[in-house]
Design an enzyme around this catalytic site. Structure first.
Site, PDB file in Angstrom:
ATOM      1  N   LYS A 161       0.605  -6.986  -3.236  1.00  0.00           N
ATOM      2  CA  LYS A 161       1.325  -6.084  -2.111  1.00  0.00           C
ATOM      3  C   LYS A 161       0.760  -7.275  -0.633  1.00  0.00           C
ATOM      4  CE  LYS A 161      -1.111  -3.196  -0.317  1.00  0.00           C
ATOM      5  NZ  LYS A 161      -2.715  -3.085   0.139  1.00  0.00           N
TER       6      LYS A 161
ATOM      7  N   LYS B 268      -6.374  -9.670   7.625  1.00  0.00           N
ATOM      8  CA  LYS B 268      -7.294  -8.901   5.516  1.00  0.00           C
ATOM      9  C   LYS B 268      -6.170  -9.913   4.975  1.00  0.00           C
ATOM     10  CE  LYS B 268      -8.041  -6.517   2.674  1.00  0.00           C
ATOM     11  NZ  LYS B 268      -8.969  -7.099   1.912  1.00  0.00           N
TER      12      LYS B 268
END
Ligand code: NDP
Length: 290
Positions: A235, A166
């Site tokens: 992030k 991811k």
């Protein structure tokens, strides 16, 4: 089968909505009013305590990072059913996933990292892509739950592998968004309208999700719809640099993109669309991508 969902944000809310169509679904959210609104609208049940959200066969989480998931797991783990499966849809750190899996194991709870791709539109349509890290037997037990939220489920390796995939995926999305914004700003300054440039690029070899969807829907239209916050993207690219670090890959491009993203967060602020990085390019170049 009883399913629990913790974290009813932009992604968790619609995912839990789809689960509630098929399963007895209990929802928990830090801000309880959000869970109450979900229950009223989608027929889920509000869990008003950690004990209530723990009393399920499958517990799904979708919180900002693995840090929040670990803190939540510390509260609920002792009260969970032996044999339960934890599906973590958060985009977090692989190392954090492994810590959570270790924390849950003594309570008989099997943890799968299960981050998702497809955005809020995919979450609403129940057509997400889910990348799974962890035990394949546990995955087989929860395939029915995943089918309610996903069009594609891919087992990619042991615990933490889903998070790694991811992170790299989002780093690639961010990289193409930055590069496309720079290229389109330069073309506009050279006299080419962005819509015309995109018409060419989107039927040529330079096309990407950034040019086909993100820039067309958010930047050219000036909508900048905040379905995915810029600080969450920053992030994710940071998580990708950890994947590089763990592998000993130098990775100059992704590291530069991480730096650019944090600088963009400082410039445009938190909570806005991740596509606002185009505004940073526009501010620097004095050209609007439209
Ligand atoms: P949101 O900001 O919309 O929602 C965050 C959720 O986490 C809210 O339910 C919030 O509760 C809860 N939360 C925040 N801090 C805490 C805490 N300390 N303790 C407990 N709960 C907390 O985020 P998204 O839904 O956009 O993102 C969630 C995850 O999914 C992230 O990891 C993100 O990277 C990932 N993701 C997001 C996508 C998107 O398009 N938005 C696409 C794919 C993945 P409260 O309501 O109280 O604030």
């Amino acid at each position: 089968m009883k399913v629990g969902y913790a974290g009813l944000g932009a992604m968790g809310g619609p995912m839990a909505m789809n689960l509630a169509k098929h399963f007895d679904t209990v929802v928990w959210n830090r801000t309880t009013s959000r869970a109450e609104a979900h229950a009223a609208e989608h027929g889920s049940t509000v869990a008003s305590s950690f004990a209530e959200i723990a009393d399920v066969d499958v517990l799904c989480t979708c919180l900002p990072t693995d840090v929040e998931v670990k803190a939540f797991a510390e509260q609920v783990a002792p009260q969970m059913r032996d044999g339960a499966v934890w599906l973590d849809h958060t985009s977090g750190a692989s190392a954090g996933s492994r810590e959570i899996a270790e924390l849950l194991a003594p309570h008989g709870v099997r943890y799968l990292d299960a981050p998702v791709s497809g955005g809020t539109a995919g979450a609403e349509a129940g057509k997400l892509t889910v990348m799974i890290g962890g035990d394949e037997g546990a995955l087989d037990e929860v395939r029915g739950v995943l089918d309610a939220v996903a069009a594609s489920v891919v087992h990619v390796g042991p615990v933490g592998a889903g998070m790694a995939v991811k992170a790299v995926n989002n780093a690639l999305m961010s990289t193409s968004l930055w590069a496309a914004s720079e290229g389109l700003a330069a073309l506009k300054a050279a006299g080419v309208e962005s819509t015309k440039a995109l018409e060419v690029i989107n039927s040529s070899s330079g096309r990407s999700f950034a040019t086909e969807t993100l820039i067309a829907n958010n930047v050219v239209t000036r909508k900048f719809t905040p379905t995915f916050a810029i600080e969450l993207m920053a992030k994710d690219v940071k998580l990708a640099t950890s994947v590089l670090d763990d592998a000993g890959v130098d990775g100059k491009v992704i590291r530069l993109v991480e730096e650019l993203n944090w600088a963009a967060v400082a410039e445009v602020g938190e909570g806005v669309s991740h596509t606002s990085v185009a505004k940073v390019v526009e501010n620097q170049s004095g050209v609007e991508i439209s």
